[in-house]
Motif scaffolding. Sequence first.
Motif, PDB file in Angstrom:
ATOM      1  N   TYR A 545       0.842  -1.476   0.099  1.00 23.03           N
ATOM      2  CA  TYR A 545      -0.189  -0.012  -0.002  1.00 23.03           C
ATOM      3  C   TYR A 545       0.947   1.229   0.062  1.00 23.03           C
ATOM      4  CZ  TYR A 545      -3.691  -3.183   1.350  1.00 23.03           C
ATOM      5  OH  TYR A 545      -4.573  -4.244   1.474  1.00 23.03           O
ATOM      6  N   SER A 546       0.331   2.326  -0.775  1.00 24.22           N
ATOM      7  CA  SER A 546       1.044   3.652  -0.569  1.00 24.22           C
ATOM      8  C   SER A 546      -0.237   4.558  -0.107  1.00 24.22           C
ATOM      9  CB  SER A 546       1.379   4.063  -2.042  1.00 24.22           C
ATOM     10  OG  SER A 546       0.257   4.280  -2.723  1.00 24.22           O
ATOM     11  N   CYS A 547       0.389   5.583   0.778  1.00 26.43           N
ATOM     12  CA  CYS A 547      -0.395   6.499   1.547  1.00 26.43           C
ATOM     13  C   CYS A 547       0.007   7.687   1.588  1.00 26.43           C
ATOM     14  CB  CYS A 547      -0.398   5.666   2.975  1.00 26.43           C
ATOM     15  SG  CYS A 547      -1.519   6.798   4.048  1.00 26.43           S
ATOM     16  N   ILE A 548      -1.000   8.773   1.734  1.00 23.29           N
ATOM     17  CA  ILE A 548      -0.536  10.073   1.976  1.00 23.29           C
ATOM     18  C   ILE A 548      -1.609  10.720   2.760  1.00 23.29           C
ATOM     19  CG2 ILE A 548      -2.002  11.070   0.150  1.00 23.29           C
ATOM     20  CD1 ILE A 548       0.019  13.259  -0.544  1.00 23.29           C
ATOM     21  N   VAL A 549      -0.839  11.491   4.035  1.00 22.10           N
ATOM     22  CA  VAL A 549      -1.695  12.123   4.880  1.00 22.10           C
ATOM     23  C   VAL A 549      -1.532  13.714   4.566  1.00 22.10           C
ATOM     24  CG1 VAL A 549      -2.602  12.445   7.143  1.00 22.10           C
ATOM     25  CG2 VAL A 549      -1.678  10.256   6.355  1.00 22.10           C
ATOM     26  N   VAL A 550      -2.651  14.167   4.499  1.00 24.32           N
ATOM     27  CA  VAL A 550      -2.347  15.956   4.566  1.00 24.32           C
ATOM     28  C   VAL A 550      -3.228  16.646   5.457  1.00 24.32           C
ATOM     29  CG1 VAL A 550      -2.166  18.005   3.024  1.00 24.32           C
ATOM     30  CG2 VAL A 550      -1.501  15.777   2.135  1.00 24.32           C
ATOM     31  N   ILE A 551      -2.629  17.337   6.194  1.00 25.93           N
ATOM     32  CA  ILE A 551      -3.350  18.121   7.519  1.00 25.93           C
ATOM     33  C   ILE A 551      -3.358  19.641   7.199  1.00 25.93           C
ATOM     34  CG2 ILE A 551      -3.761  18.502   9.984  1.00 25.93           C
ATOM     35  CD1 ILE A 551      -3.272  15.521  10.225  1.00 25.93           C
ATOM     36  N   HIS A 552      -4.291  20.318   7.064  1.00 22.94           N
ATOM     37  CA  HIS A 552      -4.049  21.788   6.711  1.00 22.94           C
ATOM     38  C   HIS A 552      -4.359  22.324   8.169  1.00 22.94           C
ATOM     39  CE1 HIS A 552      -4.366  22.071   2.279  1.00 22.94           C
ATOM     40  NE2 HIS A 552      -4.480  20.737   2.590  1.00 22.94           N
ATOM     41  N   LYS A 553      -3.275  23.416   8.368  1.00 26.21           N
ATOM     42  CA  LYS A 553      -3.454  24.491   9.253  1.00 26.21           C
ATOM     43  C   LYS A 553      -3.725  24.046  11.043  1.00 26.21           C
ATOM     44  CE  LYS A 553      -5.855  27.556   5.883  1.00 26.21           C
ATOM     45  NZ  LYS A 553      -6.777  28.653   5.673  1.00 26.21           N
ATOM     46  N   PRO A 554      -2.795  23.063  11.089  1.00 21.19           N
ATOM     47  CA  PRO A 554      -2.900  22.587  12.812  1.00 21.19           C
ATOM     48  C   PRO A 554      -2.425  23.721  13.451  1.00 21.19           C
ATOM     49  CG  PRO A 554      -0.859  21.982  11.581  1.00 21.19           C
ATOM     50  CD  PRO A 554      -1.677  22.504  10.639  1.00 21.19           C
TER      51      PRO A 554
END
Length: 667
Positions: A545-554
């Motif tokens: 599996y490939s995976c990306i996590v993107v979290i904006h403005k923590p």
Amino acid sequence: MATNETNILNRLYFVAGCMFIFGLAVVFKLLSIQYINGDKYRDLAEKRTVDRIPIPANRGNVYSVNGNLLATSIPKYDVRIDALTPTQKTFEKYIKPLSDSLAKYKGKSSSYYQQALRKARANKNRYYLLARDIGYSDYIRLRNFPMLNLGAYKGGLIVEQNTKREHPMGGIAQRTIGYERIDDKGNVTRPGIDGAFGVKYLRGKNGHRLKQKIGKGQWKPIRDANEVEPQDGYDVYTTIDVNIQDIAHHALLEQLEIYEAEHGSVIVMEVKTGEIRAISNLGRTSKGNYYEKLNYAVGESHEPGSTFKLMAIMAALEDKVIDTATVINTGNGSKRFYGRTITDTRGHGKVSAARTFELSSNIGLATIVDEHYSKKPMKFIKRLDSWGLNEVLDLPIVGEGKPNIPRPGDDNWSRNALPSMAYGYNLKMTPLQTLTFYNAVANDGEMVKPHFIREVKDLDKEIETFKKEVINRQICSKETIKAAQKMLENVVIKGTGRKLYSKYFSMAGKTGTARTDYSNFEEWKKNKKYISSFAGYFPVENPKYSCIVVIHKPSAKKGIYGADVSGPVFKKIAQKIFTDTPIIDEIESLEVQNASVEKEYQNYYDVSNTYLTIMPNITGLPVMDAVALCENMGLKVTLKGTGTVKSQSIPKGQKVKKNQTIVLEVS
């Protein structure tokens, strides 16, 4: 006098003439309506009182790859009564039993419903509501109530069916699963899978039913049966795995809440096929809760930050302007490029190009790209173009964001464009577009198109199957791929992602931290906002599996770096998939070791392979082994008793013939 009489007569003649002409016009109009335009006006009159009302078809179901139901159409019913249809005798006979049944069903008293039904009949109400938006079982129950069970013509029963779209998994992946909605102005909104495949597969074909207008904008069905039955839509089987989806959703949600972030997304893709196993997009409400507001993973283009360093260093490696051992001087953590200062969190001095990547040095990557491409910027741009990074993925899901990689002549091009692009600024990509490239690296260079649908069915009949689609057979040389894979592995082992390292399962990836909303830099410094990301794959040895996590403005007070904010989501997903959803399906061995059984079998095996036409000594063997051995020699076996062989009719050492009979005495 005569003159006055003449004037009066003339006026009378004129009035009479006008009336005669008016009469002729009326007669002509009547004849015209009756014989010339009669059909037109009759149709118009009928249409105003009787019309074919469409019956929407049930949309097909949407399933996960595991066969779990993700979206379905549930029939709902409105039950009414035409209070004038029953005769007076029928009405009086059944009003109390009907009211008693309604009282048990709805909780109010029987006298309440008797009074309401009598009032409806007195007011000539032909459309009195008994129950709204009820399920099928309640509908069957109501239509069997007294008087209603007489049907439409005798009992006044009116039933209207509509459908509602339900998502059994609730808010998980609801935006990605999607819907099709039409507002009051006729504008159609079709996000997600349901919207993308609704017109072609899910929608079905509407039926229609004759209804009669009974005033006040209300329409009453003329008969129980439909004139044309609706045809339900096909079922769509997605690539979503509900277990992985659940893991990804809750891992993202937990981190968003901890860091009080504005929104975030996560995607899990199967490396070899490009099938999306999970996709979650959560945005914060004004109350601080999170739900699937927008499909950020597919639709939101933004500056990727340091996750783009993989593309930059691979371009330099593939163009052979550097190798992984090339020494790069990153200085003391600050360096000027064309009047602008680029910084690192700390100085790294002189390090190899590979180490520059592992430490995520902005200066290092900017130096590599500027030194080798500043005089030929299109060489760098064309390398990115060869990987399709400036093109959309052409997904069937509506609203894919457009990537933007500038080139000389564009408004956002300057001498600082290349150094900025080297570490992920001055360009835009969506999370899914970034993941597609990382997935290609995990897949040894083969870039596959992400897809959400596996097949379309009509019950058990296959309508269409969606196979793996290759975008680029080999994005670059095997040498460059191997170097990139090793660097991504080292990011987790000894680079910026070392906090995520686990000796129990292997991961490879890249951290990313990028400023956002910084056009007014002075304002930004007062309220710093970042995008934290982590992209990679697992396990390292044979990526599944490939995976990306993107979290904006923590919240900047709680943390901003990709390794701290997004990386733990990636690790939790990888860890849970390893433990809860094994990468390799395993079953326990069904073999039970027993020493005595093993010895008996070995004796049988040795005898059966030694003697082919000469009768061996089989006394003492279990009967099943003895029979199998004899039959393999072509003998016909007659048994006497059960257990182990006590004696044999053909003695040991005698030559045997095919189909010869042997008698075994067993005790």
